[in-house]
Design a protein around this motif. Structure first.
Motif, PDB file in Angstrom:
ATOM      1  N   VAL A  37      14.648  -1.442 -26.719  1.00  0.00           N
ATOM      2  CA  VAL A  37      15.753  -1.083 -27.610  1.00  0.00           C
ATOM      3  C   VAL A  37      15.384   0.174 -28.385  1.00  0.00           C
ATOM      4  N   CYS A  38      16.216   1.188 -28.258  1.00  0.00           N
ATOM      5  CA  CYS A  38      16.056   2.434 -29.000  1.00  0.00           C
ATOM      6  C   CYS A  38      17.215   2.522 -29.991  1.00  0.00           C
ATOM      7  N   LEU A  39      16.909   2.743 -31.268  1.00  0.00           N
ATOM      8  CA  LEU A  39      17.931   2.728 -32.311  1.00  0.00           C
ATOM      9  C   LEU A  39      18.186   4.127 -32.855  1.00  0.00           C
ATOM     10  N   ASP A  40      19.431   4.577 -32.757  1.00  0.00           N
ATOM     11  CA  ASP A  40      19.869   5.809 -33.408  1.00  0.00           C
ATOM     12  C   ASP A  40      20.627   5.412 -34.670  1.00  0.00           C
ATOM     13  N   MET A  41      20.216   5.987 -35.797  1.00  0.00           N
ATOM     14  CA  MET A  41      20.735   5.561 -37.089  1.00  0.00           C
ATOM     15  C   MET A  41      21.780   6.533 -37.633  1.00  0.00           C
ATOM     16  N   ARG A  79      16.013   8.518 -35.093  1.00  0.00           N
ATOM     17  CA  ARG A  79      15.763   7.528 -34.032  1.00  0.00           C
ATOM     18  C   ARG A  79      14.440   6.794 -34.242  1.00  0.00           C
ATOM     19  N   LEU A  99      16.201  -7.496 -32.019  1.00  0.00           N
ATOM     20  CA  LEU A  99      16.673  -6.152 -31.686  1.00  0.00           C
ATOM     21  C   LEU A  99      17.891  -6.205 -30.769  1.00  0.00           C
ATOM     22  N   LEU A 102      21.420  -6.190 -32.567  1.00  0.00           N
ATOM     23  CA  LEU A 102      21.880  -5.104 -33.428  1.00  0.00           C
ATOM     24  C   LEU A 102      23.091  -4.386 -32.834  1.00  0.00           C
ATOM     25  N   VAL A 122      22.627   1.306 -38.496  1.00  0.00           N
ATOM     26  CA  VAL A 122      22.630   1.538 -37.048  1.00  0.00           C
ATOM     27  C   VAL A 122      23.914   2.255 -36.627  1.00  0.00           C
ATOM     28  N   ARG A 124      23.927   3.451 -33.144  1.00  0.00           N
ATOM     29  CA  ARG A 124      23.963   3.176 -31.698  1.00  0.00           C
ATOM     30  C   ARG A 124      22.658   2.490 -31.298  1.00  0.00           C
ATOM     31  N   SER A 125      22.782   1.566 -30.365  1.00  0.00           N
ATOM     32  CA  SER A 125      21.614   0.889 -29.806  1.00  0.00           C
ATOM     33  C   SER A 125      21.592   1.122 -28.303  1.00  0.00           C
TER      34      SER A 125
END
Length: 253
Positions: A37-41, A79, A99, A102, A122, A124-125
């Motif tokens: 899981v990569c999180l863009d905030m 990120r 994760l 989210l 968040v 985008r996930s």
């Protein structure tokens, strides 16, 4: 169904700076592919900040945002390459979520190694298959804390957690049985315990963890013996039910 023990509403919990500790890495090893899981905030992270993520509620590791330069990608200060789908992450109300749960609009708790905190949301996930690494470590617990737990929780606490909570003499490293702990009542500085902690991260240069000096270090550069920052939960609140901490037995390993 409620678990045995008393539930504590996440909104009443708080971040405790003294629970942010450097933990010593014992082992780093590849464990195959998983769904990362990569999180863009919604906002760029403040310098030095990251998310608290981990395999266990008792230990959430400080994963830094992607502000370290490398030869493969540009900086991405909004990120965090957080880890596999089953990891816990600390939310802004001090509950945890997987994760995998989210979604845009979820507010997450952010912190740096000095304990400065903020909230980021968040946007985008991204979930993608990636190679993973297991990071195992230990957190040293002082004798005074051991006796506090013994008096408040009793011997059953140590018996229940004996597979992850290793009592020993501080100088010699000799293992100590829970039945023998009372012998050290008047010399508590002579004993300690090592608590097993671990997390899983993607095997990539874009995954920096925060070292004890506050500097982020790519997991590609980490090695056994290094100390990285993790939030060690109150021993009495190592259990969670729907993300809320409660007092009760729950062994995660």
């Amino acid at each position: 169904m409620k678990p045995k023990g008393s539930l504590r509403k996440g909104a009443k919990m708080e971040f405790v700076l003294k629970h942010l500790h450097p933990v010593k890495i014992k082992e780093i090893k590849p464990i195959g592919n998983g769904d990362r899981v990569c999180l863009d905030m919604m906002s760029n992270f403040k310098s030095g900040h990251g998310l608290l993520v981990g395999s266990y509620n008792r230990s959430l590791f400080l994963i830094h945002c992607e502000t370290m330069p490398n030869q493969f990608v540009s900086k991405r200060p909004a990120r965090v390459n957080a880890g596999p789908v089953s990891m816990y992450v600390l939310c802004s109300n001090f509950t945890t979520k997987y994760l995998n749960e989210l979604k845009p609009g979820d507010a997450l708790f952010t912190v740096d190694s000095k304990g400065k905190t903020s909230v980021n949301t968040v946007a985008r996930s991204k979930i993608e298959p990636r190679p993973m690494l297991l990071i195992r470590g230990t957190h040293r617990i002082r004798g005074s804390v051991i006796f506090k737990l013994l008096y408040s929780e009793g011997q059953d606490y140590f018996n229940g957690y004996r597979s992850i909570f290793h009592l020993k003499e501080r100088k010699t490293g000799k293992p100590i049985s829970v039945l023998d702990v009372e012998k050290y009542r008047n010399k508590q500085t002579n004993i300690c315990a090592d608590l097993d902690v671990e997390t899983i991260v993607q095997d990539a240069e874009t995954v920096p963890l925060v070292c004890r000096d506050g500097r982020p270090k790519s997991m590609k550069q980490l090695k056994p013996g290094d100390r990285i920052m993790a939030y060690i939960q109150n021993p009495e609140l190592q259990s969670r039910h729907f993300g809320m901490a409660y007092e009760g037995f729950c062994l995660e390993r």
